[in-house]
Scaffold this active site. Structure first.
Site, PDB file in Angstrom:
ATOM      1  N   ASP A 225       0.855  -1.189   0.000  1.00  0.00           N
ATOM      2  CA  ASP A 225       0.000   0.000   0.000  1.00  0.00           C
ATOM      3  C   ASP A 225       0.894   1.244   0.000  1.00  0.00           C
ATOM      4  OD1 ASP A 225      -3.191   0.552   1.058  1.00  0.00           O
ATOM      5  OD2 ASP A 225      -1.764   2.215   1.148  1.00  0.00           O
TER       6      ASP A 225
ATOM      7  N   GLY B 103     -15.377   3.304   3.760  1.00  0.00           N
ATOM      8  CA  GLY B 103     -14.065   3.935   3.617  1.00  0.00           C
ATOM      9  C   GLY B 103     -13.324   3.557   2.352  1.00  0.00           C
ATOM     10  N   GLN B 104     -14.049   3.005   1.364  1.00  0.00           N
ATOM     11  CA  GLN B 104     -13.387   2.612   0.113  1.00  0.00           C
ATOM     12  C   GLN B 104     -13.054   3.864  -0.704  1.00  0.00           C
ATOM     13  OE1 GLN B 104     -15.648  -0.102  -2.347  1.00  0.00           O
ATOM     14  NE2 GLN B 104     -13.895  -0.526  -3.680  1.00  0.00           N
TER      15      GLN B 104
ATOM     16  N   HIS C  66     -10.403  -4.847  -3.385  1.00  0.00           N
ATOM     17  CA  HIS C  66      -9.072  -5.142  -2.835  1.00  0.00           C
ATOM     18  C   HIS C  66      -9.191  -5.492  -1.359  1.00  0.00           C
ATOM     19  CE1 HIS C  66      -9.795  -0.798  -2.388  1.00  0.00           C
ATOM     20  NE2 HIS C  66      -9.091  -0.869  -1.260  1.00  0.00           N
TER      21      HIS C  66
ATOM     22  N   ASN D 232     -12.662  -2.619   2.507  1.00  0.00           N
ATOM     23  CA  ASN D 232     -13.538  -1.463   2.670  1.00  0.00           C
ATOM     24  C   ASN D 232     -14.518  -1.433   1.498  1.00  0.00           C
ATOM     25  OD1 ASN D 232     -12.133  -0.580   4.990  1.00  0.00           O
ATOM     26  ND2 ASN D 232     -10.590   0.410   3.724  1.00  0.00           N
TER      27      ASN D 232
ATOM     28  N   HIS E 120      -6.894  -5.339   2.169  1.00  0.00           N
ATOM     29  CA  HIS E 120      -5.711  -4.883   2.891  1.00  0.00           C
ATOM     30  C   HIS E 120      -5.234  -6.051   3.763  1.00  0.00           C
ATOM     31  CE1 HIS E 120      -6.457  -0.455   2.242  1.00  0.00           C
ATOM     32  NE2 HIS E 120      -7.692  -0.904   2.083  1.00  0.00           N
TER      33      HIS E 120
HETATM   34  P1  DGP Z   1      -9.325   1.823   0.306  1.00  0.00           P
HETATM   35  O1  DGP Z   1      -9.330   3.108   1.075  1.00  0.00           O
HETATM   36  O2  DGP Z   1      -9.761   0.629   1.125  1.00  0.00           O
HETATM   37  O3  DGP Z   1     -10.042   1.963  -0.995  1.00  0.00           O
HETATM   38  O4  DGP Z   1      -7.793   1.551   0.008  1.00  0.00           O
HETATM   39  C1  DGP Z   1      -7.122   2.050  -1.083  1.00  0.00           C
HETATM   40  C2  DGP Z   1      -5.671   2.015  -0.745  1.00  0.00           C
HETATM   41  O5  DGP Z   1      -4.950   2.112  -1.958  1.00  0.00           O
HETATM   42  C3  DGP Z   1      -5.174   3.149   0.145  1.00  0.00           C
HETATM   43  O6  DGP Z   1      -4.723   2.616   1.379  1.00  0.00           O
HETATM   44  C4  DGP Z   1      -4.018   3.767  -0.612  1.00  0.00           C
HETATM   45  C5  DGP Z   1      -3.748   2.787  -1.709  1.00  0.00           C
HETATM   46  N1  DGP Z   1      -3.345   3.370  -2.964  1.00  0.00           N
HETATM   47  C6  DGP Z   1      -3.985   4.348  -3.654  1.00  0.00           C
HETATM   48  N2  DGP Z   1      -3.340   4.618  -4.804  1.00  0.00           N
HETATM   49  C7  DGP Z   1      -2.281   3.771  -4.839  1.00  0.00           C
HETATM   50  C8  DGP Z   1      -1.234   3.572  -5.778  1.00  0.00           C
HETATM   51  O7  DGP Z   1      -1.145   4.216  -6.835  1.00  0.00           O
HETATM   52  N3  DGP Z   1      -0.310   2.630  -5.471  1.00  0.00           N
HETATM   53  C9  DGP Z   1      -0.376   1.893  -4.310  1.00  0.00           C
HETATM   54  N4  DGP Z   1       0.586   0.989  -4.090  1.00  0.00           N
HETATM   55  N5  DGP Z   1      -1.365   2.054  -3.414  1.00  0.00           N
HETATM   56  C10 DGP Z   1      -2.290   2.984  -3.678  1.00  0.00           C
END
Ligand code: DGP
Length: 113
Positions: A29, A92-93, A99, A86, A101
């Site tokens: 992340d 909180g998505q 996806h 999420n 976590h």
């Molecule tokens: P959510 O909030 O559950 O939709 O999680 C999305 C997650 O994705 C957040 O923790 C940050 C991560 N994220 C967003 N953009 C990118 C990206 O371009 N690369 C990576 N590795 N993670 C990302």
């Protein structure tokens, strides 16, 4: 293709591909919330669990197999870890591509915020 995670899956955006197979991909992340924080995604675009269709369930199962695999590979099984999906705005998505976590390396608290 305007979905960030579709672009990562396609290799159009960079990510450290810690595990991948035909159907799934795991990568760190961008904003880690724990010493270890990976995301596991299906390579095909599915918005969220709320919109999962009959022909998406194999990809969902493959993702959970990948969750188990990366947690095991990273040595998280003994101490435990947390898996979070999420869903939607109240959930909180922020990225509308299904996806999970995978969080580990510290004690998780409950309830989540
Ligand atoms: P959510 O909030 O559950 O939709 O999680 C999305 C997650 O994705 C957040 O923790 C940050 C991560 N994220 C967003 N953009 C990118 C990206 O371009 N690369 C990576 N590795 N993670 C990302």
């Amino acid at each position: 293709m305007d979905c960030i995670f579709c672009q990562i899956a396609a290799g159009a955006l960079p990510a450290d591909r810690v595990y991948e197979d035909d159907d799934t991909l795991a990568f760190p992340d961008l904003r880690p919330r724990a010493p270890q924080h990976l995301l596991v995604i299906p390579k095909r675009h599915v918005e969220s669990l709320a919109s999962t269709q009959d022909d998406d369930w194999a990809a969902v199962a493959a993702c959970l197999r990948t969750v188990q695999r990366v947690a095991r590979d990273r040595g998280l099984e003994e101490g435990g870890y947390r898996v979070v999906a999420n869903i939607g705005s109240d959930g909180g998505q922020t990225v509308n591509h299904l996806h999970w976590h995978v969080l580990g390396g510290r004690l998780m608290t409950w309830p989540p915020g």
